[in-house]
Design a protein around this motif. Sequence first.
Motif, mmCIF file in Angstrom:
data_model
loop_
_atom_site.group_PDB
_atom_site.id
_atom_site.type_symbol
_atom_site.label_atom_id
_atom_site.label_comp_id
_atom_site.label_asym_id
_atom_site.label_seq_id
_atom_site.Cartn_x
_atom_site.Cartn_y
_atom_site.Cartn_z
ATOM 1 N N SER A 33 27.648 14.912 -27.086
ATOM 2 C CA SER A 33 26.863 16.139 -26.481
ATOM 3 C C SER A 33 25.382 15.476 -26.340
ATOM 4 O O SER A 33 24.870 15.089 -27.195
ATOM 5 C CB SER A 33 26.735 17.366 -27.578
ATOM 6 N N GLY A 34 25.055 15.699 -25.084
ATOM 7 C CA GLY A 34 23.779 15.097 -24.751
ATOM 8 C C GLY A 34 22.643 16.198 -25.369
ATOM 9 O O GLY A 34 23.048 17.456 -25.702
ATOM 10 N N ALA A 78 23.145 13.855 -29.245
ATOM 11 C CA ALA A 78 21.726 13.033 -28.966
ATOM 12 C C ALA A 78 20.720 14.257 -29.357
ATOM 13 O O ALA A 78 20.903 15.551 -29.428
ATOM 14 C CB ALA A 78 21.640 12.875 -27.797
ATOM 15 N N LYS A 79 19.520 13.896 -29.543
ATOM 16 C CA LYS A 79 18.391 14.542 -29.759
ATOM 17 C C LYS A 79 17.832 15.512 -28.800
ATOM 18 O O LYS A 79 17.797 14.928 -27.590
ATOM 19 C CB LYS A 79 17.177 13.742 -30.647
ATOM 20 N N SER A 80 17.420 16.499 -29.209
ATOM 21 C CA SER A 80 16.615 17.513 -28.020
ATOM 22 C C SER A 80 15.331 17.041 -27.636
ATOM 23 O O SER A 80 14.769 16.569 -28.437
ATOM 24 C CB SER A 80 16.938 19.060 -28.680
ATOM 25 N N GLY A 81 15.054 17.309 -26.435
ATOM 26 C CA GLY A 81 13.758 17.102 -26.064
ATOM 27 C C GLY A 81 12.738 18.073 -26.731
ATOM 28 O O GLY A 81 13.075 19.104 -27.232
ATOM 29 N N ARG A 82 11.447 17.454 -27.017
ATOM 30 C CA ARG A 82 10.408 18.376 -27.483
ATOM 31 C C ARG A 82 9.704 19.504 -26.667
ATOM 32 O O ARG A 82 9.782 19.223 -25.359
ATOM 33 C CB ARG A 82 9.358 17.410 -27.979
ATOM 34 N N HIS A 83 9.403 20.779 -27.149
ATOM 35 C CA HIS A 83 8.702 21.502 -26.409
ATOM 36 C C HIS A 83 7.477 21.216 -25.811
ATOM 37 O O HIS A 83 6.711 20.447 -26.440
ATOM 38 C CB HIS A 83 8.508 22.808 -27.050
ATOM 39 N N SER A 84 7.094 21.674 -24.551
ATOM 40 C CA SER A 84 5.828 21.501 -24.112
ATOM 41 C C SER A 84 4.646 22.328 -25.126
ATOM 42 O O SER A 84 5.077 23.293 -25.779
ATOM 43 C CB SER A 84 5.628 21.853 -22.729
ATOM 44 N N SER A 85 3.700 21.756 -25.212
ATOM 45 C CA SER A 85 2.549 22.380 -25.936
ATOM 46 C C SER A 85 1.198 22.108 -25.592
ATOM 47 O O SER A 85 0.988 21.396 -24.748
ATOM 48 C CB SER A 85 2.820 21.883 -27.650
ATOM 49 N N HIS A 86 0.054 22.938 -26.375
ATOM 50 C CA HIS A 86 -1.181 22.421 -25.743
ATOM 51 C C HIS A 86 -1.596 21.046 -25.931
ATOM 52 O O HIS A 86 -2.389 20.403 -25.304
ATOM 53 C CB HIS A 86 -2.099 23.347 -26.772
ATOM 54 N N ASN A 87 -0.942 20.563 -26.972
ATOM 55 C CA ASN A 87 -1.160 18.944 -27.323
ATOM 56 C C ASN A 87 -0.359 18.005 -26.482
ATOM 57 O O ASN A 87 -0.715 17.228 -25.947
ATOM 58 C CB ASN A 87 -1.165 18.688 -28.705
ATOM 59 N N PHE A 88 0.770 18.560 -26.119
ATOM 60 C CA PHE A 88 1.571 17.612 -25.329
ATOM 61 C C PHE A 88 2.248 18.617 -24.266
ATOM 62 O O PHE A 88 3.283 19.131 -24.291
ATOM 63 C CB PHE A 88 2.950 17.269 -26.073
ATOM 64 N N ILE A 89 1.384 18.479 -23.113
ATOM 65 C CA ILE A 89 1.739 19.272 -21.762
ATOM 66 C C ILE A 89 3.297 18.767 -21.300
ATOM 67 O O ILE A 89 4.190 19.405 -20.672
ATOM 68 C CB ILE A 89 0.844 19.249 -20.673
ATOM 69 N N GLY A 91 6.505 17.390 -22.704
ATOM 70 C CA GLY A 91 7.191 17.404 -24.112
ATOM 71 C C GLY A 91 7.724 16.036 -23.948
ATOM 72 O O GLY A 91 8.516 15.479 -23.093
ATOM 73 N N PRO A 92 7.643 15.326 -25.055
ATOM 74 C CA PRO A 92 8.423 13.938 -25.512
ATOM 75 C C PRO A 92 9.867 14.259 -25.261
ATOM 76 O O PRO A 92 10.690 15.364 -25.841
ATOM 77 C CB PRO A 92 7.957 13.787 -27.065
ATOM 78 N N PRO A 93 10.434 13.042 -24.799
ATOM 79 C CA PRO A 93 12.011 13.316 -24.574
ATOM 80 C C PRO A 93 12.834 13.028 -25.765
ATOM 81 O O PRO A 93 12.119 12.547 -26.838
ATOM 82 C CB PRO A 93 12.241 12.256 -23.756
ATOM 83 N N GLY A 94 14.086 13.860 -25.829
ATOM 84 C CA GLY A 94 14.747 13.474 -27.076
ATOM 85 C C GLY A 94 15.296 11.978 -27.212
ATOM 86 O O GLY A 94 15.504 11.299 -26.069
ATOM 87 N N GLU A 95 15.446 11.697 -28.664
ATOM 88 C CA GLU A 95 16.019 10.224 -28.708
ATOM 89 C C GLU A 95 17.412 9.974 -28.193
ATOM 90 O O GLU A 95 18.404 10.965 -28.544
ATOM 91 C CB GLU A 95 15.748 9.780 -30.056
ATOM 92 N N ASN A 96 17.645 8.978 -27.569
ATOM 93 C CA ASN A 96 19.309 8.771 -27.046
ATOM 94 C C ASN A 96 20.137 8.536 -28.438
ATOM 95 O O ASN A 96 19.588 7.862 -29.326
ATOM 96 C CB ASN A 96 19.458 7.390 -26.325
ATOM 97 N N THR A 97 21.319 8.505 -28.327
ATOM 98 C CA THR A 97 22.331 8.403 -29.464
ATOM 99 C C THR A 97 23.231 7.348 -28.775
ATOM 100 O O THR A 97 23.977 7.569 -27.650
ATOM 101 C CB THR A 97 22.922 9.644 -29.915
ATOM 102 N N LEU A 127 27.624 8.380 -21.449
ATOM 103 C CA LEU A 127 28.734 9.446 -21.759
ATOM 104 C C LEU A 127 28.316 10.847 -21.538
ATOM 105 O O LEU A 127 29.023 11.682 -20.876
ATOM 106 C CB LEU A 127 29.374 8.936 -23.103
ATOM 107 N N ALA A 128 27.268 11.050 -22.131
ATOM 108 C CA ALA A 128 26.790 12.493 -21.920
ATOM 109 C C ALA A 128 25.166 12.636 -21.600
ATOM 110 O O ALA A 128 24.528 11.937 -22.553
ATOM 111 C CB ALA A 128 27.029 13.267 -23.213
ATOM 112 N N LYS A 129 24.804 13.054 -20.674
ATOM 113 C CA LYS A 129 23.519 13.074 -20.222
ATOM 114 C C LYS A 129 22.693 14.355 -20.824
ATOM 115 O O LYS A 129 23.316 15.462 -21.013
ATOM 116 C CB LYS A 129 23.313 13.380 -18.894
ATOM 117 N N GLY A 130 21.590 13.961 -21.292
ATOM 118 C CA GLY A 130 20.626 15.226 -21.824
ATOM 119 C C GLY A 130 20.519 16.340 -20.793
ATOM 120 O O GLY A 130 20.271 16.068 -19.697
ATOM 121 N N GLY A 131 20.094 17.540 -21.244
ATOM 122 C CA GLY A 131 19.615 18.467 -20.404
ATOM 123 C C GLY A 131 18.384 18.394 -19.753
ATOM 124 O O GLY A 131 17.419 17.574 -20.519
ATOM 125 N N ALA A 132 17.968 19.107 -18.922
ATOM 126 C CA ALA A 132 16.300 18.881 -18.360
ATOM 127 C C ALA A 132 15.748 19.720 -19.117
ATOM 128 O O ALA A 132 15.974 20.890 -19.669
ATOM 129 C CB ALA A 132 16.856 19.372 -16.988
#
Length: 387
Positions: A33-34, A78-89, A91-97, A127-132
């Motif tokens: 699962s991405g 795989a890890k989820s991507g981080r939400h956008s925030s005031h500090n990170f317009i 959002g950092p991508p999730g780590e690949n597994t 094998l599995a691509k992460g979500g946008a």
Amino acid sequence: MVFLTRITLAKLRKLSRHYLKEGFRDSLKIFVSGGTGGNGLPKFGGIGGQGGNVVVVGKENISLSDVYKQNKSKSYVAKSGRHSSHNFILGPPGENTKFEVPVGVTIFTELGKKLGEINQEGEELLLAKGGAGGNPKNGYLGTKGQAYPVIFDLKLIADIGLVGFPNAGKSTLLKAVSHAKPKIASYPFTTVRPNVGIINYKDLREISMADLPGLIEGAYANKGMGHRFLKHVERTKLLLLIVDINGFQLSPQYPHRSCLETILLLNKELELYNKDLLEKPSMLLINKMDTENAQQKYVEIKDSLQNISEIAKKYPDNIRPENVLKFTDILTISAKEKLEDVELVKNRVRKLIDVMVQLENSEDVSNIHDVYNNLKDALSEKGPNLV
């Protein structure tokens, strides 16, 4: 007493099932699962981080059993991507597994779609691509990654593949030429899992030989071991067919097949499964020459072996292959009783494998196919070496 007996039997059954799980595997199903994409931030136009991917990496000297043992949950997320925030317009991508699988696997979805193959160490496959991540097009809501079961299908890699009906002497030969210790007995289907042995030579040359479960008639249609056996033949360099001079009969319900008939049937099974297998270099070993009247039986078929393509035309369709293998050598041996026969086989297979290696390493790559065909024609014209 009855209660204790039931407990003991239950424990034995658990041990038995545990043993089967920990044994040789040539297929493994896991869930991948991405990661989910992070949410965006509409107020500032922030974009959520992309979900991580699930990726496999080829690795030598590991097995699917090792993959199973490393993660018995049989699930890679795989890890989820981080939400956008005031500090990170953004959002950092999730780590690949990432995880390692043996070289030689083909990966399919549960529905049979082929995702790809891993044929070299270090080779990677998504094998599995992460979500946008959340963005204006998806309403700033991160999407889920791809998620589904996948099946790893391993095709054994060896220089030589032993092909034959049950009880032809494949395991006996493997034990004699290498340090492998396959189970050997005088009944069919002793080998139920592939065994690989290494043939060692005095100059430190090594050649791998695989003893694969015995075929039965109809193997191409997945009867008996069927495709679980035949798929392994595809990745070997040399086919070593071994037959019993006395022929073969699986059970009273099956007809007895003579030595010549077993040769034709093995040829036909390979052809029906994948006709390209007939293009592989091949040798024929007629085994159990130490048995009663073996020499007389061999004399009766010797001339037929020299002209097997013509002889095949005299047999019915259920036995006759459309195209016959061109054996570079036909040897009569006793794998169990004669050490000199075993040494002869070792020397012959080495000569052929070494020629093939030279062709593969030729600088004029475009000419390899022509050289190899000329080599096969020359061997065919010369005729097999009948001992």
